[in-house]
Design an enzyme around this catalytic site. Structure first.
Site: not given
Length: 281
Positions: A42, A66, A155, A189-190, A192
C-alpha cells in the site's frame, strides 16, 4: 493530514480545497482505495500517487458487499490507528475513513460484473465477489473524482475488471497499475498473510516458486501453456489449488505465451487462507 468520514464532507472539502491551501491552477488528485491493514504494498501505491499528483487521497473501507457468506469479513484485519500513522508518514493529504452506512443504503443500485470475465478465475469460487468490488470502486471514484487511481497488479483480475468498468462507463479517471511488492523470500505482500502460521508461511512460498519456475521455463524457450501449467501444479502440490491460468492481458485464453501480453495467475489455499499471486510478462 485531514481525516474525513462521510462522502458529503469529503466532496465539500475538495470543492473548497484550493481556497483552504491557497492552491492556484489545475491540480491532479491521486487516489489509493484500500481495505486497511496497510503494508509496504500500500505504501508503494501511495508513493506512486505522491510522485505524480498535487493531492493524495487514501480511503480505508472494509467493503462488506465483496465478502460472500461464511467469508472472513468479521475477522478481516483492522489496524486503524497504525493505518492512520502510516498514511500520515507517507505524505497523504486526505484520509477517507467511512462507515458502511455512509457508503450503502438499504435499497441499492448495483454494478454487475461482466458475465464472462467476472465469473471466471476468482469469480468461479466467489460468484458475486466482483459485483461488490465494482460497486464500491464506482462509489469511491464518484466521491473522490480523482485524476488517477492506483491499484496493485497482485489483484490482476480485479484490476482488469476495474479498468474495463472505467472504459465502458466512459469515466475520466486514469487507472494506474503498480507492480506487486514482495517479501525478501518472494511471498507477495497481502493483508491476509497475518493469518498464516509459521509452517503455513513456508508452504505459501510454493506459490511464488511456481511463478518463478514458469518464468524460468519461458526464458529457456518453452512457451506451451499446458506444459508450463503442468509444471506449476507440481510445484504447488499439495496445496488446495483454485486455479493456475495463463491468459493474455485481456484475460482471454491462449495456447502459447506471448511476451509483453501475458499474465500467469495462481490462487491457492494455504490452511484456511486464500492467497493470490501472478506475474505479468
Amino acid at each position: 493530514m485531514k481525516i474525513i468520514s462521510t462522502p458529503l464532507e469529503l466532496k465539500e472539502y475538495l470543492k473548497n480545497y484550493d481556497k483552504t491551501v491557497g492552491f492556484q491552477g489545475n491540480r491532479s488528485v491521486g487516489f489509493v482505495p484500500t481495505m486497511g491493514a496497510l503494508h509496504e504494498g500500500h505504501i508503494t501505491l501511495i508513493k506512486e500517487a505522491r510522485k505524480a499528483n498535487e493531492i493524495v487521497i487514501v480511503s480505508i473501507f472494509v467493503n462488506p458487499t465483496q465478502f460472500l457468506k461464511g467469508e472472513d469479513l468479521d475477522k478481516y484485519p483492522r489496524k486503524d490507528e497504525a493505518d492512520k500513522k502510516i498514511c500520515e508518514l507517507s505524505g497523504v493529504d486526505i484520509l477517507f475513513f467511512p462507515n458502511a452506512t455512509d457508503i450503502y443504503d438499504s435499497d441499492e443500485v448495483s454494478i454487475l460484473a461482466p458475465n464472462v470475465r467476472g465469473f471466471v478465475l476468482e469469480g468461479t469460487s466467489r460468484p458475486s465477489h466482483f459485483n461488490g468490488v465494482l460497486t464500491v470502486v464506482m462509489k469511491l471514484l464518484n466521491i473522490v473524482n480523482p485524476t488517477k487511481a492506483y491499484f496493485g497488479k497482485k489483484d490482476a483480475q480485479q484490476l482488469n475488471l476495474i479498468s474495463l468498468m472505467v472504459k465502458q462507463f466512459f469515466m475520466s479517471v486514469e487507472i494506474v497499475a503498480v507492480d506487486t511488492v514482495r517479501e525478501n523470500d518472494g511471498l507477495a505482500l497481502s493483508s491476509r498473510n497475518v493469518y498464516l502460521s509459521k509452517e503455513e508461511r513456508k508452504e505459501a512460498l510454493k506459490i511464488s516458486s511456481s511463478l518463478h519456475i514458469a518464468a524460468k521455463m519461458l526464458s529457456s524457450g518453452i512457451v506451451d501453456v499446458k506444459e508450463i501449467i503442468k509444471k506449476m501444479r507440481e510445484i504447488l502440490s499439495p496445496l488446495e489449488i483454485s486455479y493456475v491460468e495463463i491468459l493474455n492481458r485481456d484475460f482471454e485464453i491462449i495456447k502459447e505465451v506471448e511476451i509483453g501480453n501475458t499474465v500467469i495467475l495462481v490462487e491457492a489455499k494455504v490452511g484456511n487462507t486464500r492467497l493470490l499471486d501472478n506475474i505479468w510478462l
